[in-house]
Design a protein around this motif. Structure first.
Motif, PDB file in Angstrom:
ATOM      1  N   THR A 282       0.846  -1.204   0.000  1.00 53.07           N
ATOM      2  CA  THR A 282       0.000   0.000   0.000  1.00 53.07           C
ATOM      3  C   THR A 282       0.871   1.240   0.000  1.00 53.07           C
ATOM      4  O   THR A 282       0.551   2.233  -0.639  1.00 53.07           O
ATOM      5  CB  THR A 282      -0.948   0.035   1.207  1.00 53.07           C
ATOM      6  N   SER A 284       3.879   1.547  -1.341  1.00 55.88           N
ATOM      7  CA  SER A 284       4.484   1.776  -2.666  1.00 55.88           C
ATOM      8  C   SER A 284       3.455   2.249  -3.686  1.00 55.88           C
ATOM      9  O   SER A 284       3.732   3.107  -4.493  1.00 55.88           O
ATOM     10  CB  SER A 284       5.134   0.517  -3.211  1.00 55.88           C
ATOM     11  N   TYR A 285       2.246   1.633  -3.642  1.00 54.06           N
ATOM     12  CA  TYR A 285       1.297   1.946  -4.707  1.00 54.06           C
ATOM     13  C   TYR A 285       0.385   3.114  -4.378  1.00 54.06           C
ATOM     14  O   TYR A 285      -0.116   3.793  -5.262  1.00 54.06           O
ATOM     15  CB  TYR A 285       0.469   0.703  -5.058  1.00 54.06           C
TER      16      TYR A 285
END
Lengths: 320, 294
Positions: A282, A284-285
């Protein structure tokens, strides 16, 4: 009855060996560095959570200050390596020993407290350590310490071209904590811990020596947490009080065990396998959207705690 | 070594007292909830943060002084407290297994969730209230400087404490007391336990809301502002004795004074070490805090 318990424990060993074998071959086909890193962190936290589980789960002492032992482990091995040239391979055992000693020093006064008083005292002790390290020039204060690169080898515990050695190091660490938890579960201490966790007065009446057994749990738990801290320091190559000793580290160590299932062999492993990838992915994105990652993470914690109070391990239908 | 003048001593003592009263009111809300149902709210700092943001935005949009906004923010926080109880805590209380840990981690997860939501909604910037009567004003008492926002904040805290003590003497206060003593027996004499718990959460959140409204007059607000105050609140509550209002008041002032003295004698960056050390020492002597029942 005894037979059933022995059979179950043997089965756990077999399952443990299978899981270990799977985790040993898991990184071989993976070429993506990000995924490799994710798996290493997950395994490392599974080991740390298992170390926490010995005190927090089996013994029932909810410590929210394990970041202190983690941080001390990281600092001890790093400083032995940087200042005295001692190999981290040895240094990490010194790190574990000193973290264990500190855990005894913390336990000695804090085990007089019970329930919420104990939990909050451990938060405070951890925070005192954090603040002192932030202001202590000898350990680099707020600037932290770099682990200088002395060449790629197992002696230096430094690897640049491949993450595979760290994968196996983390795996050996996590497997060791698992084995120790397995042995302790069937030991006299293991029974004492569970007895006094459930009813301290009844346990005492059965001649369980409460204080010494809590100290034993603390020492073992602190040792492995410090060991994990030393491995983490070698892995990331840079430590400062905020990254290895802050209060959120204590939570990160405890959380997988709590959500996976406290006082169980598999809880910490399952908890880490769910939490660490969720948190990392979560971040990273969705990290760019600022805050959504924390919202998902928080909602996951609330949801699991409410819907599966015995931990995710109860989904497997396993005896707790 | 420089001589410490009597003015310095008074200045330090006064600033410790003013901050201590804020700590005390933040702790009072936490202590109230704990005393009532044995739940430590690990999202307490985040409630403080939300109250500070509510004050900040109401002030920004309507130009009203924080002092006027006080009842509005308190009402919003009361509603939020009741909602948190109804939505989450009542469920956590109903859990059969592992209850202590479930309660810790439900409120802890809520804290992370609120912090993330605040980051999403408000961004990470540090903000402070623009328009207020008292902003940046200082009273000069023969060389001792008293910042007016702090002075007003501690006066409000004292009033809030008086209100909480007075509440304890009403019919509702006695129902609260009875629920605290024996949560099962009260059901037999017609007290709706669930309703008492909900109101308890409302009051706890409103208390921290009042503290947040006054705090925003002299303290910046950001999504992470709660963490620091929350830790101090836990220390204050444990030092005073969980569930004891008088304990929270005395411990809050003590913590404020110790902090001010440590900052003066050692270094400002170490100011919290002093209060934590005092807390640990007291707990060695009285494991349930200064006013806690043994």
């Amino acid at each position: 009855m005894t037979n059933a318990i022995t059979r179950r424990r043997r089965l756990e060993l077999v399952v443990g060996a299978v899981v270990l074998a799977i985790l040993a071959v898991l990184p071989l086909p993976i070429r993506d560095v990000y995924t490799q890193n994710l798996i290493i962190l997950t395994i490392l936290y599974a080991g740390l959570a298992q170390a926490w589980n010995i005190l927090g789960g089996y013994c029932g002492q909810i410590s929210l200050g394990h970041g202190l032992y983690f941080g001390i482990g990281a600092y001890v091995s790093t400083m032995l390596f940087v200042d005295a040239g001692i190999s981290p391979l040895l240094g990490m055992f010194a790190a574990g020993a000193i973290a264990s000693l500190v855990a005894l020093l913390v336990g000695w006064p804090c085990f007089r407290l019970s329930g919420h008083y104990y939990a909050i005292a451990t938060v405070v002790v951890g925070e005192i350590g954090h603040l002192l390290f932030l202001n202590w020039d000898f350990v680099g204060a707020a600037t932290g310490l770099y682990v200088p690169f002395h060449g790629q080898s197992w002696m230096n515990l430094q690897f640049r071209t491949s993450k595979l050695p760290f994968h196996y190091l983390a795996l050996v660490f996590a497997a060791a904590t698992w084995i120790v938890a397995w042995v302790l579960e069937g030991s006299r201490w293991g029974y004492s811990w569970r007895a006094m966790r459930d009813d301290v007065i009844a346990a005492r009446s059965l001649a369980v020596r409460v204080f010494p057994s809590k100290m034993a749990a603390s020492a073992i738990s602190g040792f492995f947490t410090g060991l994990g801290g030393a491995i983490f320091a070698q892995y990331v190559g840079y430590i400062d009080p905020d990254s290895v000793m802050a209060a959120n580290i204590s939570i990160l160590i405890a959380l997988p065990a709590v959500l996976g299932g406290v006082g169980t062999l598999w809880g910490p492993l399952i908890g880490a396998a769910i939490l660490i990838p969720t948190s990392e992915l979560t971040r990273s994105y969705l990290g760019g959207a600022g805050g959504v990652d924390l919202m998902i993470y928080g909602a996951l914690i609330v949801g699991v705690a409410l819907l599966r109070p015995a931990g995710l391990v109860s989904l497997l239908g396993a005896r707790r | 070594m420089s001589a410490i003048s009597i003015d310095t001593v008074l200045q330090v003592a006064l600033s410790g007292l003013l901050m201590g009263l804020i700590y005390a009111l933040v702790a009072a809300g936490l202590s109230l909830i704990f005393g009532l149902m044995d739940v430590v709210n690990f999202a307490h700092g985040e409630l403080l943060m939300l109250a500070m943001y509510a004050t900040f935005f109401l002030n920004l949009w309507f130009g009203l002084d924080p002092l006027i906004l006080l009842p509005v923010v308190a009402a919003i926080m009361f509603a939020l407290g009741v909602a948190i109880y109804r939505g989450l805590i009542s469920r956590a209380l109903g859990v059969q297994f592992n209850r202590g840990m479930v309660q810790i981690f439900v409120t802890f997860g809520l804290a992370i969730f609120i912090r993330g939501a605040a980051q999403l909604a408000f961004g990470g910037d540090f903000r402070s209230v623009g328009t207020s009567w008292l902003a940046n004003r200082t009273a000069d008492l023969h060389g001792i400087y008293v910042p007016l926002p702090q002075l007003a904040a501690s006066a409000v805290c004292l009033v809030a404490f008086a209100g909480l003590f007075a509440l304890g003497r009403t019919e509702f206060g006695r129902a609260l007391q009875a629920t605290r003593e024996d949560r099962d027996a009260v059901a037999l004499i017609g007290i709706d336990r669930d309703r008492i718990f909900a109101i308890g959460w409302g009051l706890g959140a409103a208390a921290v809301g009042v503290a947040g409204t006054m705090l925003v007059g002299f303290y910046y607000v950001s999504p992470n502002v709660g963490a620091n105050f929350a830790l101090i609140a836990y220390v204050t509550v444990a030092l005073g004795g969980f569930g004891n209002l008088m304990g929270a008041l005395v411990a809050g002032i003590l913590i404020g004074e110790v902090e001010a003295v440590t900052a003066q004698v050692l270094e400002p960056s170490l100011k919290q070490v002093g209060m934590f050390a005092i807390y640990l020492v007291v707990l060695m002597v009285r494991p349930r805090g200064l006013f806690g029942k043994l």
